[in-house]
Enzyme design. Structure first.
Site, PDB file in Angstrom:
ATOM      1  N   LYS B 134      74.335   1.078 131.699  1.00 15.16           N
ATOM      2  CA  LYS B 134      74.872   1.611 130.430  1.00 15.16           C
ATOM      3  C   LYS B 134      76.139   2.420 130.692  1.00 15.16           C
ATOM      4  O   LYS B 134      76.234   3.130 131.697  1.00 15.16           O
ATOM      5  CB  LYS B 134      73.794   2.500 129.804  1.00 15.16           C
ATOM      6  CG  LYS B 134      74.115   3.066 128.439  1.00 15.16           C
ATOM      7  CD  LYS B 134      72.907   3.851 127.912  1.00 15.16           C
ATOM      8  CE  LYS B 134      73.148   4.455 126.550  1.00 15.16           C
ATOM      9  NZ  LYS B 134      71.937   5.185 126.068  1.00 15.16           N
ATOM     10  N   LEU B 184      76.465   8.803 121.551  1.00 12.31           N
ATOM     11  CA  LEU B 184      75.169   8.427 122.137  1.00 12.31           C
ATOM     12  C   LEU B 184      73.995   8.769 121.210  1.00 12.31           C
ATOM     13  O   LEU B 184      72.893   8.255 121.401  1.00 12.31           O
ATOM     14  CB  LEU B 184      74.939   9.096 123.499  1.00 12.31           C
ATOM     15  CG  LEU B 184      75.850   8.597 124.629  1.00 12.31           C
ATOM     16  CD1 LEU B 184      75.826   9.581 125.786  1.00 12.31           C
ATOM     17  CD2 LEU B 184      75.424   7.227 125.127  1.00 12.31           C
ATOM     18  N   SER B 210      70.817   3.746 121.609  1.00 11.94           N
ATOM     19  CA  SER B 210      72.173   3.687 122.100  1.00 11.94           C
ATOM     20  C   SER B 210      72.341   2.754 123.294  1.00 11.94           C
ATOM     21  O   SER B 210      73.473   2.448 123.643  1.00 11.94           O
ATOM     22  CB  SER B 210      72.631   5.094 122.478  1.00 11.94           C
ATOM     23  OG  SER B 210      71.876   5.606 123.561  1.00 11.94           O
ATOM     24  N   GLY B 232      66.114   9.970 121.968  1.00 10.77           N
ATOM     25  CA  GLY B 232      65.529   9.925 120.622  1.00 10.77           C
ATOM     26  C   GLY B 232      65.021   8.531 120.287  1.00 10.77           C
ATOM     27  O   GLY B 232      64.560   8.267 119.186  1.00 10.77           O
ATOM     28  N   GLY B 233      65.154   7.630 121.280  1.00 12.56           N
ATOM     29  CA  GLY B 233      64.728   6.242 121.067  1.00 12.56           C
ATOM     30  C   GLY B 233      65.694   5.248 121.690  1.00 12.56           C
ATOM     31  O   GLY B 233      65.538   4.034 121.529  1.00 12.56           O
ATOM     32  N   SER B 234      66.659   5.739 122.436  1.00  9.93           N
ATOM     33  CA  SER B 234      67.803   4.917 122.855  1.00  9.93           C
ATOM     34  C   SER B 234      67.513   3.861 123.910  1.00  9.93           C
ATOM     35  O   SER B 234      68.366   3.014 124.175  1.00  9.93           O
ATOM     36  CB  SER B 234      68.933   5.827 123.340  1.00  9.93           C
ATOM     37  OG  SER B 234      69.578   6.415 122.239  1.00  9.93           O
TER      38      SER B 234
END
Lengths: 564, 564
Positions: B134, B184, B210, B232-234
Site C-alpha cells: 500500500k 487514509l 483505504s 477503521g476498516g481499511s
C-alpha cells in the site's frame, strides 16, 4: 532532625483526617509506642510489642507466610496480629499509614481460618497473607484522598481496583492503606492531608516515594507485601531507600485499573502497579497471582500475556549471563556507596563466570527532559487546579516537579503527537543501542540485563530529591526494572570512600554537594536490574542468578537480619 | 458509469505523477489491454495475456507459490511475470497502482533464482513470492505520496518500513505500490494524485478502501498477497468488497513502523498493518513471517508475542465453537444479501454442531461518535493543512470524514485524557458484555467469536460510503477481525430478497435508499469473524472451522473460480 509534630498539616480537612486516623489507632493502645523524637534509627521499635512467635512471623516473606498458614502452623488471625502490632508502631514512628481498617482485616482473617478449618482448602495462593495498599489504589468503602485535601472524604471508593479484587480473591487480607505524596509525581512522600512519611532507618531521610508509605511500613515489618505504583521510580525508589525488593514491570502487564490520580487517561507515559516485598520470590508470587487471574478479561489495556512461571524459575535463561553495568548516567554520578556496590557486583559476577560489559548511557538528560514534558502535557494545570481549588497548599516537591512545565503552557494535539514520536524515536534508538551490545559481549548475544543504580544518592534528606534519571529513564523506555537490597551504609566506614569527580552541571553540583557520609548513616543500599520489555519473568530469574553470584549479598550490611 | 478518463486529476503535480507512472507502464506495451469504458465487469481481462501456466500461477495463493518456487516447479522470474502481466491490465482497468518498479522486482527475482539454484536453499519462507504494498508504507527509494499532492516527489523513502524489511528478508519480491485515498481515513480509494480506484467486479462500485489499490489488484490476480493498514476498516472493507481475505490484528502485534500518514504519533486509536490475500492460510503465513522476525527487537511499541503456529492450526481451540452472530448493529441494518449470508452461516454452523447465539450490539452509534472524535483530535487541522497548503483539492469523502470534527475545534490535553477514559470505559463495558455471554451459550463458556457483517452494504457506488460501524467498532475495542469471502451477488437472484425494515435514522434512511439489486450486480459478499484481543492465531483457527462448516462456502457465487 524532623520533629514528628512538624510532620502534620493544619488544614481543617487534614485535622479531621488525622483525628479520624488517630481514632482508629486508639483502639489498640497497648500495641502503640512513643519513641523520643531525637532517635533517628527507629527500626528496632516496631518489634517491641511482639512475642517471639510474632517476631518469627513478621520475619517471613509472603511466600513463607502463605505456606505456614496453609499448613496451619499459624492462623491468619495470628499472622495479622503480628503485622498489625508492628504496623501501629511503624505509624507512630514514620507516619506511613493513611487509611486504617484493621477490624475488617480481622473479620476476613477469621473467615479464612474457619474456611481452612472446615474445608481443608485455602481460598487462593495468598490465603491469610496481609497485604498493604498504596493510598491511591481504590478499596471499596475506603477513602482515596491520594494526598489531596480536595479529595478527602469525597473519594470513598465504590469498587475495588482490579489489583485489590484479585488480591481479595487470592485470600489476601487488607487492613491498611499507605501514604503517597501530593501529585504522586514525587520520589518522596509528603502531602498536606497526612503529612510527611519518614524513613525508619534514619528519620532525617525519606523512605522514598511515591510508594513511600509502603516502603516505610514494610521495612518496619508492618506488612510483608505492599502494592505500589511506578511512573518514574515510585516503586523502585522507595524499595531502594528502604532496603526492599520492588518491581516495576512493563506497561499493561499487571492490573492498573481502579487507581485514582490526577491525569487519568494520560497515555503518553503510563504507570505500572508493582509489588514491594522483602524477598525476590514474593515479587514473582505477586505477578503470578495477578496474571493467573487473567486480568485482561476485565481490564481492556492489559496484555494477554500469562505469567511464565517456568521462565521465572530460570527455564531458558542462560546460565552464563551477559550483564551491562551502568556506573554513571552522564548527568549525575552516583554517590560513592552506590559506585562501590556496583563494583562489588561487577567483581562477583565476573568471578561467578558471567560476562560483564559497561553500559554506555543513552542520553539520560534528554530522556528526562522528554519524560518531564510527557508528565505535564497540560502545563501542570490539572495538578495546580486540584490543589488550589480546594484551598490546599503545594508541598515543596510539588512545586519542584510542576516547575518543569515552563510557564504552565499546555500542548496542542499536534504537539502531543510530535512528543509521542520523539518518545518512540528515543525508544527505537535505545533498542538499537541494546541490540548492538552483541558486538561487545563474550557470548555474542546482546546483553541480557543492565545493572545500574536506582538513584544517584542513598535515601536523601527530606525535600532534596533532585534527579530521577536512574529510574524514569526505564519508564520512558518501558523496560522492566527490579530493585534489590545490597546492604546498608555505615557512616563510620566512609573512610574508604574516594572523592567525587568534578560536577558536570547544576543538578550534579547540587547532588555532589549533598555527599556527606554522616547524612546517610544507616541508609539502605539498593541496586536495579533492568531487562527487556515484557520479560519480567526472565528479569526475576536473572535477579536470582545475580544475587547468588555474590557470596554474601548482605555483606555491605544486613537489613532485616539487623533488627530481629 | 465512471469514465476512466474522469478518474484522473488535473493538478500539475498529478499530471507529472501520472506521466511518470505511464512511462513505467509503457515499458510493457504487449502486456497491456484497452477495454471499452462501458464494460463494468472487467474481471476476466487481466488474464488475457497470460499463458496457461501463468494462469495456473496467478490462481495460486502465496503459500502454494512459495512451495512451488522452493520445489523449482516455477522460477521466481516466471511467477513475477505472470503477476506483472495481470497487474498491468489491472492498472489499466481499475487504476489500482501508485508506484511501479517492476525492473527492481526482476532483478531480485533473478537473484533469488540464482541463489536457489546455487545453494539449494531459499532465503526465507516467501522466497520469490511477489507482494504488493500500500502506498503509504515506505519502500526505500520509492516515493510515498500517500494520496497527497503536497507530498508527491517530497517523500521518497530513505528506508524500508519494518514490514517491508521483513518481507524482503523473507524473500518476497516487491514490484508495485498500490493506491490509497487522500487522508487514509476513507473506506473507498480516491485521491487527487492518481485519481480513483474502481472495482474490477463492477467499475461503478468501489473496491473499498483505504487499502483499495491492494484489493483491486489482488482481485485481478495482479498480486497474490498485499499489505494494507486498518484503523477503521481499511483492510477489511476492501477485502470484503473485492472477494478477498483480510486480517486486522490487535494493535501492536504486527510491525507498524515506517508508515507515512497524517497524524503520526496519534495514539488514541492506532492502526494495524494487515494482509490481504486469496486464502485464509496466507493470512497466517504473513503473520508468522512477521513475528518470526521478532520485530519487537526493532520497533518499540510492538508486543513480544511470538506467533503461536500450533494454535493457528487449531491446537487448544474447541472443536465445538460458541459463536455469536451480529445481524444488525442497531444503527444500520445490512442490505439483504448480507443478512442472507449470515443466516446461511448460522444454519450451517448449527448443522455442523456448533453453538450459535445472537450478539446484542453494544452501542455502535456511540462507539462511532467516540472513534470519530479520536480520529480528529485536532479538529482535522492537520488534514486540512496538508491539503490546502499544497493547493490540493479535497476529494468528496475527505470532506465527509473531516466534517465529523464539528467546527474544526481542537481538543485540549484534558479533553484528550477524558476521551481516552471514555474509550477505555467503552472497552471495559464490551469486555463485560462478552464475558456475560457465558450465561447464554450451550458450552457455558463466553462465545469464542462474533460473526458479523463487514459493512451494511456490498461494495457501494463511488463516494457513497456512509457507515463504518461494522468495522470501526472493532478498532475502537481493539479486537482482531478477519474478513472472508462467502460469495458474489447476482442481481438476477434478487427476487428472493425481502424488503428492508423501517429506517431508524438519517444514515440508515440513506443506506436503505441505496438498496437496489441492480446497483450491486456482481459485487462480492464477505463476512467478518471477530475474536478476542491478542488472539489472532485462535481467530484464524476458528475461521478454518467456520469455513469448513459450510458445505460449499462458495455456493453464494464463486469468486476466483469464476474468472479463470
Amino acid at each position: 532532625m524532623v520533629s514528628i509534630a512538624s510532620l502534620f498539616p493544619s488544614h481543617p480537612v487534614a485535622i479531621r483526617k488525622l483525628r479520624d486516623r488517630e481514632e482508629k489507632l486508639s483502639g489498640y493502645p497497648h500495641w502503640r509506642l512513643q519513641v523520643p523524637h531525637d532517635i533517628i534509627d527507629v527500626l528496632k521499635y516496631p518489634l517491641t510489642n511482639l512475642t517471639d512467635t510474632e517476631r518469627c512471623i513478621v520475619h517471613c516473606d509472603a511466600t513463607a507466610l502463605a505456606d505456614l498458614i496453609r499448613k496451619r502452623v499459624h492462623s491468619a488471625v495470628d499472622v495479622l496480629t503480628a503485622f498489625v502490632k508492628a504496623a501501629l508502631v511503624a505509624q507512630d514512628l514514620t507516619n506511613c499509614l493513611s487509611e486504617i481498617f484493621i477490624e475488617e482485616g480481622y473479620e476476613r482473617a477469621k473467615q479464612l481460618d474457619r474456611h481452612l478449618l472446615e474445608t481443608g482448602q485455602t481460598v487462593g495462593p495468598l490465603h491469610g497473607v496481609p497485604v498493604s495498599i498504596k493510598d491511591h489504589i481504590k478499596i471499596k468503602g475506603i477513602d482515596t484522598s491520594t494526598g489531596y485535601i480536595g479529595w478527602a472524604y469525597k473519594t470513598v471508593a465504590d469498587s475495588d481496583a482490579v489489583v485489590v479484587d484479585i488480591l481479595r480473591k487470592a485470600g489476601a487480607i487488607l487492613y491498611v492503606k499507605t501514604q503517597n505524596p501530593q501529585t504522586l509525581l514525587s520520589l518522596e512522600t509528603n502531602n498536606s492531608v497526612f503529612g510527611r512519611t519518614v524513613s525508619p532507618f534514619n528519620r532525617n531521610l525519606t523512605p522514598g516515594g511515591s510508594s513511600g508509605g509502603e516502603s516505610a511500613l514494610i521495612a518496619c515489618h508492618g506488612s510483608p507485601l505492599g502494592v505500589g505504583t511506578d511512573i518514574g521510580g515510585s516503586v523502585r525508589i522507595p524499595a531502594a531507600h528502604s532496603g526492599l525488593y520492588g518491581l516495576k514491570g512493563s506497561v499493561a502487564r499487571l492490573p492498573h485499573a481502579g487507581l485514582l490520580g490526577t491525569h487519568d487517561g494520560m497515555e503518553a507515559i503510563v504507570g505500572a502497579v508493582g509489588p514491594l516485598a522483602t524477598s525476590a520470590r514474593d515479587l514473582g508470587l505477586f505477578c503470578r497471582v495477578m496474571l493467573d487471574a487473567q486480568p485482561w478479561l476485565v481490564e481492556p489495556p492489559l496484555l494477554e500475556m500469562p505469567w511464565k512461571r517456568e521462565v521465572a524459575k530460570g527455564e531458558g535463561v542462560p546460565k552464563k549471563l551477559s550483564i551491562a553495568i551502568l556506573f554513571d548516567d552522564g548527568v549525575v554520578a552516583p554517590h560513592p556507596p552506590i559506585t562501590q556496590a556496583l563494583r562489588k557486583y561487577k567483581d562477583a559476577l565476573i568471578t561467578a563466570g558471567h560476562d560483564v560489559i559497561e553500559w554506555q548511557p543513552l542520553d539520560h538528560q534528554n530522556g528526562w527532559d522528554l519524560i518531564a514534558k510527557l508528565y505535564l502535557l497540560d502545563g501542570g494545570a490539572e495538578y495546580h487546579d486540584t490543589i488550589q481549588s480546594a484551598g490546599d497548599t503545594a508541598v515543596p516537591l510539588t512545586n519542584w516537579i510542576l516547575d518543569h512545565a515552563q510557564g504552565r503552557k499546555s500542548y496542542t494535539p499536534a504537539d502531543m503527537f510530535r512528543l509521542n514520536l520523539e518518545r518512540d524515536a528515543f525508544r527505537a534508538k535505545a533498542l538499537v543501542h541494546w541490540n548492538e551490545t552483541r558486538h561487545r559481549t563474550a557470548t555474542g548475544r546482546p546483553v541480557d540485563a543492565i545493572l545500574c543504580p536506582v538513584a544517584p544518592t542513598l535515601a536523601p534528606p527530606h525535600d532534596s530529591t533532585a534527579w530521577w534519571g536512574y529510574t524514569s529513564h526505564w519508564n520512558l523506555l518501558d523496560l522492566p526494572g527490579v530493585v534489590f537490597p545490597v546492604g546498608r551504609f555505615a557512616a563510620a566506614d566512609a573512610f574508604a570512600v574516594e572523592p567525587l569527580p568534578p560536577a558536570r552541571g547544576d543538578v550534579e553540583t547540587f547532588i555532589h554537594g549533598q555527599w556527606n557520609p554522616a547524612t546517610y548513616d544507616n541508609a539502605p543500599i539498593g541496586l536495579q536490574l533492568v531487562g527487556r520489555r515484557h520479560n519480567e519473568e526472565k528479569l526475576l530469574a536473572m535477579l536470582d542468578i545475580v544475587e547468588s553470584s555474590v557470596p554474601s549479598h548482605t555483606s555491605l550490611g544486613s537489613l532485616h537480619n539487623g533488627n530481629a
